[in-house]
Design a protein around this motif. Structure first.
Motif, PDB file in Angstrom:
ATOM      1  N   ALA A 193       0.839  -1.260   0.073  1.00 39.32           N
ATOM      2  CA  ALA A 193      -0.150   0.116  -0.012  1.00 39.32           C
ATOM      3  C   ALA A 193       0.917   1.215  -0.120  1.00 39.32           C
ATOM      4  O   ALA A 193       0.164   2.507   0.097  1.00 39.32           O
ATOM      5  CB  ALA A 193      -1.086  -0.117   1.274  1.00 39.32           C
ATOM      6  N   ILE A 194       2.286   0.958  -0.097  1.00 39.62           N
ATOM      7  CA  ILE A 194       3.130   2.470  -0.016  1.00 39.62           C
ATOM      8  C   ILE A 194       3.586   2.549  -1.563  1.00 39.62           C
ATOM      9  O   ILE A 194       4.337   1.880  -2.270  1.00 39.62           O
ATOM     10  CB  ILE A 194       4.042   2.041   0.906  1.00 39.62           C
ATOM     11  CG1 ILE A 194       3.426   1.732   2.325  1.00 39.62           C
ATOM     12  CG2 ILE A 194       4.930   3.191   1.007  1.00 39.62           C
ATOM     13  CD1 ILE A 194       2.674   3.120   2.823  1.00 39.62           C
ATOM     14  N   THR A 195       3.840   3.616  -1.730  1.00 38.81           N
ATOM     15  CA  THR A 195       4.691   4.316  -2.885  1.00 38.81           C
ATOM     16  C   THR A 195       5.825   4.901  -2.622  1.00 38.81           C
ATOM     17  O   THR A 195       5.597   5.734  -1.634  1.00 38.81           O
ATOM     18  CB  THR A 195       3.659   4.983  -4.096  1.00 38.81           C
ATOM     19  OG1 THR A 195       2.669   4.378  -4.512  1.00 38.81           O
ATOM     20  CG2 THR A 195       4.644   5.873  -4.937  1.00 38.81           C
ATOM     21  N   TYR A 196       6.851   4.368  -3.000  1.00 44.12           N
ATOM     22  CA  TYR A 196       8.438   5.104  -2.816  1.00 44.12           C
ATOM     23  C   TYR A 196       8.667   5.950  -3.792  1.00 44.12           C
ATOM     24  O   TYR A 196       8.875   5.551  -5.036  1.00 44.12           O
ATOM     25  CB  TYR A 196       9.364   3.863  -2.561  1.00 44.12           C
ATOM     26  CG  TYR A 196       9.022   3.060  -1.305  1.00 44.12           C
ATOM     27  CD1 TYR A 196       9.660   3.411  -0.001  1.00 44.12           C
ATOM     28  CD2 TYR A 196       8.133   2.087  -1.179  1.00 44.12           C
ATOM     29  CE1 TYR A 196       9.276   2.688   0.891  1.00 44.12           C
ATOM     30  CE2 TYR A 196       7.711   1.285  -0.074  1.00 44.12           C
ATOM     31  CZ  TYR A 196       8.360   1.271   1.012  1.00 44.12           C
ATOM     32  OH  TYR A 196       8.044   0.929   2.103  1.00 44.12           O
ATOM     33  N   LEU A 197       8.919   7.179  -3.526  1.00 43.90           N
ATOM     34  CA  LEU A 197       9.720   7.875  -4.232  1.00 43.90           C
ATOM     35  C   LEU A 197      11.144   7.939  -3.925  1.00 43.90           C
ATOM     36  O   LEU A 197      11.661   8.555  -2.818  1.00 43.90           O
ATOM     37  CB  LEU A 197       9.390   9.486  -4.248  1.00 43.90           C
ATOM     38  CG  LEU A 197       7.845   9.847  -4.389  1.00 43.90           C
ATOM     39  CD1 LEU A 197       7.875  11.445  -4.149  1.00 43.90           C
ATOM     40  CD2 LEU A 197       7.224   9.272  -5.672  1.00 43.90           C
ATOM     41  N   ALA A 209      10.964   9.206  -0.088  1.00 43.76           N
ATOM     42  CA  ALA A 209       9.870  10.008   0.529  1.00 43.76           C
ATOM     43  C   ALA A 209       8.539   8.880   0.086  1.00 43.76           C
ATOM     44  O   ALA A 209       8.562   8.328  -0.828  1.00 43.76           O
ATOM     45  CB  ALA A 209       9.378  11.055  -0.294  1.00 43.76           C
ATOM     46  N   THR A 210       7.606   8.674   1.018  1.00 41.84           N
ATOM     47  CA  THR A 210       6.578   7.709   0.933  1.00 41.84           C
ATOM     48  C   THR A 210       5.277   8.216   0.741  1.00 41.84           C
ATOM     49  O   THR A 210       5.056   9.255   1.530  1.00 41.84           O
ATOM     50  CB  THR A 210       6.780   6.624   2.173  1.00 41.84           C
ATOM     51  OG1 THR A 210       6.421   7.302   3.157  1.00 41.84           O
ATOM     52  CG2 THR A 210       8.078   5.795   1.986  1.00 41.84           C
ATOM     53  N   ILE A 211       4.248   7.583   0.172  1.00 40.19           N
ATOM     54  CA  ILE A 211       2.893   8.125   0.024  1.00 40.19           C
ATOM     55  C   ILE A 211       2.065   6.769   0.171  1.00 40.19           C
ATOM     56  O   ILE A 211       2.103   6.008  -0.490  1.00 40.19           O
ATOM     57  CB  ILE A 211       2.614   8.707  -1.451  1.00 40.19           C
ATOM     58  CG1 ILE A 211       3.764   9.742  -1.639  1.00 40.19           C
ATOM     59  CG2 ILE A 211       1.378   9.374  -1.187  1.00 40.19           C
ATOM     60  CD1 ILE A 211       3.702  10.341  -3.133  1.00 40.19           C
ATOM     61  N   SER A 212       1.234   6.784   1.055  1.00 44.24           N
ATOM     62  CA  SER A 212       0.142   5.660   1.428  1.00 44.24           C
ATOM     63  C   SER A 212      -0.824   5.738   0.152  1.00 44.24           C
ATOM     64  O   SER A 212      -1.288   6.683  -0.446  1.00 44.24           O
ATOM     65  CB  SER A 212      -0.313   5.859   2.576  1.00 44.24           C
ATOM     66  OG  SER A 212      -1.484   6.790   2.708  1.00 44.24           O
ATOM     67  N   PHE A 251       1.799  13.282   3.854  1.00 42.96           N
ATOM     68  CA  PHE A 251       0.603  13.455   4.113  1.00 42.96           C
ATOM     69  C   PHE A 251      -0.130  14.083   3.402  1.00 42.96           C
ATOM     70  O   PHE A 251      -1.315  14.066   2.904  1.00 42.96           O
ATOM     71  CB  PHE A 251       0.328  13.567   5.465  1.00 42.96           C
ATOM     72  CG  PHE A 251       0.952  12.683   6.580  1.00 42.96           C
ATOM     73  CD1 PHE A 251       0.368  11.341   6.853  1.00 42.96           C
ATOM     74  CD2 PHE A 251       2.271  12.927   7.195  1.00 42.96           C
ATOM     75  CE1 PHE A 251       0.893  10.404   7.666  1.00 42.96           C
ATOM     76  CE2 PHE A 251       2.902  12.098   7.977  1.00 42.96           C
ATOM     77  CZ  PHE A 251       2.192  10.915   8.158  1.00 42.96           C
ATOM     78  N   ARG A 252       0.432  15.193   2.805  1.00 42.52           N
ATOM     79  CA  ARG A 252      -0.216  16.310   2.166  1.00 42.52           C
ATOM     80  C   ARG A 252       0.553  16.772   1.193  1.00 42.52           C
ATOM     81  O   ARG A 252       1.737  16.777   1.009  1.00 42.52           O
ATOM     82  CB  ARG A 252      -0.212  17.606   3.306  1.00 42.52           C
ATOM     83  CG  ARG A 252      -1.176  17.085   4.524  1.00 42.52           C
ATOM     84  CD  ARG A 252      -0.996  18.641   5.513  1.00 42.52           C
ATOM     85  NE  ARG A 252      -1.964  18.486   6.444  1.00 42.52           N
ATOM     86  CZ  ARG A 252      -1.720  17.723   7.629  1.00 42.52           C
ATOM     87  NH1 ARG A 252      -0.518  17.157   7.686  1.00 42.52           N
ATOM     88  NH2 ARG A 252      -2.517  17.535   8.601  1.00 42.52           N
ATOM     89  N   VAL A 253      -0.143  17.255   0.251  1.00 47.73           N
ATOM     90  CA  VAL A 253       0.340  17.840  -1.126  1.00 47.73           C
ATOM     91  C   VAL A 253       1.345  18.960  -0.962  1.00 47.73           C
ATOM     92  O   VAL A 253       2.358  18.900  -1.566  1.00 47.73           O
ATOM     93  CB  VAL A 253      -0.540  18.374  -2.104  1.00 47.73           C
ATOM     94  CG1 VAL A 253      -0.225  19.030  -3.391  1.00 47.73           C
ATOM     95  CG2 VAL A 253      -1.494  17.085  -2.387  1.00 47.73           C
TER      96      VAL A 253
END
Length: 262
Positions: A193-197, A209-212, A251-253
């Motif tokens: 469930a995690i996207t990694y930059l 940096a991670t985005i759920s 968590f936020r744009v």
């Protein structure tokens, strides 16, 4: 309890703020952060670099900013210099205390055109945090931070104010603290469930940096889809953690600022 009169009549979505947008936003006046009134009082004490206690016993937490480093005495002294012993007015979207009983607000010293937050940012004594939904207010804070950054004031006088994504050891030294990291996204990968930059090739050592998954739609709506960031130079801000290599969870744009082309 939230007093209905203090709510904004048309609050913006929580993820509406993006530093990509702020870079082209119109210059904003201090009034852009003068949201609904939440009362007034005199500052009886400065608790820390982001918290004030008023003479009626209320503790107020300055919203929209964060501090970096571990020099708490310096952080507190900066706030004392601006607001210590002064009459102030409070503005915000609601006056609900946080779990520590603190009221989050924008604070204006009586007679000042700028919020205390903006003054701290202009002096290089704070960094913008992306928890403000009002776009004009967020633009005003971003502009104030840029003034100090361009003039190399306060924390911006230090060459390490922005961490280099190619130096993961320097970023790891900030675990548990707010930091700004800049670099080129070399790859974008999804694991569960995690996207990694990924800013490096070694996933267990380099910065990412991670985005759920649940947050991805907000980034896509702001034209910041993860794949579109591949091979772009970006700047991210947030609390540093360590999971193999150093990480900042997005968590936020507004935690992302796109700096240039591929």
């Amino acid at each position: 309890m939230i007093r209905p009169a203090l709510r904004r009549s048309a609050a913006l979505p929580a993820f509406a703020v993006s530093f990509l947008v702020l870079a082209t936003a119109r210059p904003a006046s201090a009034g852009d952060c003068a949201l609904e009134p939440q009362g007034e009082g005199r500052v009886a004490a400065v608790v820390d670099g982001r918290s004030l206690r008023l003479d009626d016993g209320r503790e107020v937490r300055l919203v929209g900013i964060e501090q970096t480093g571990t020099d708490k005495a310096r952080n507190r002294a900066a706030l004392v210099a601006i607001a210590g012993g002064r009459d102030v007015t409070l503005h915000g979207e609601d006056d609900t205390p946080d779990r520590y009983g603190r009221q989050g607000a924008f604070v204006f010293v009586t007679g000042s055109e700028h919020s205390v937050q903006s003054e701290l940012l202009r002096r290089g004594e704070a960094l913008v945090w992306s928890d403000i939904a009002d776009k004009n207010c967020a633009a005003a804070l971003a502009a104030a931070e840029a003034v100090a950054r361009d003039a190399k004031l306060g924390i911006w006088a230090e060459t390490t104010a922005i961490k280099n994504a190619e130096s993961p050891g320097d970023i790891l030294a900030e675990v548990g603290h707010f930091a700004i990291v800049e670099g080129k996204v070399l790859s974008v990968r999804q694991a569960g469930a995690i996207t990694y930059l990924n800013f490096g090739r070694n996933w267990t050592r380099d910065f990412a940096a991670t985005i759920s998954r649940r947050i991805i739609p907000a980034f896509e709506s702001a034209n910041l889809g993860a794949k579109s960031l591949e091979n772009r130079r970006i700047r991210v801000r947030g609390i540093v953690s360590s999971r193999g290599g150093p990480r900042i969870e997005l968590f936020r744009v507004g935690q992302i600022e796109v700096l240039g082309g591929k």
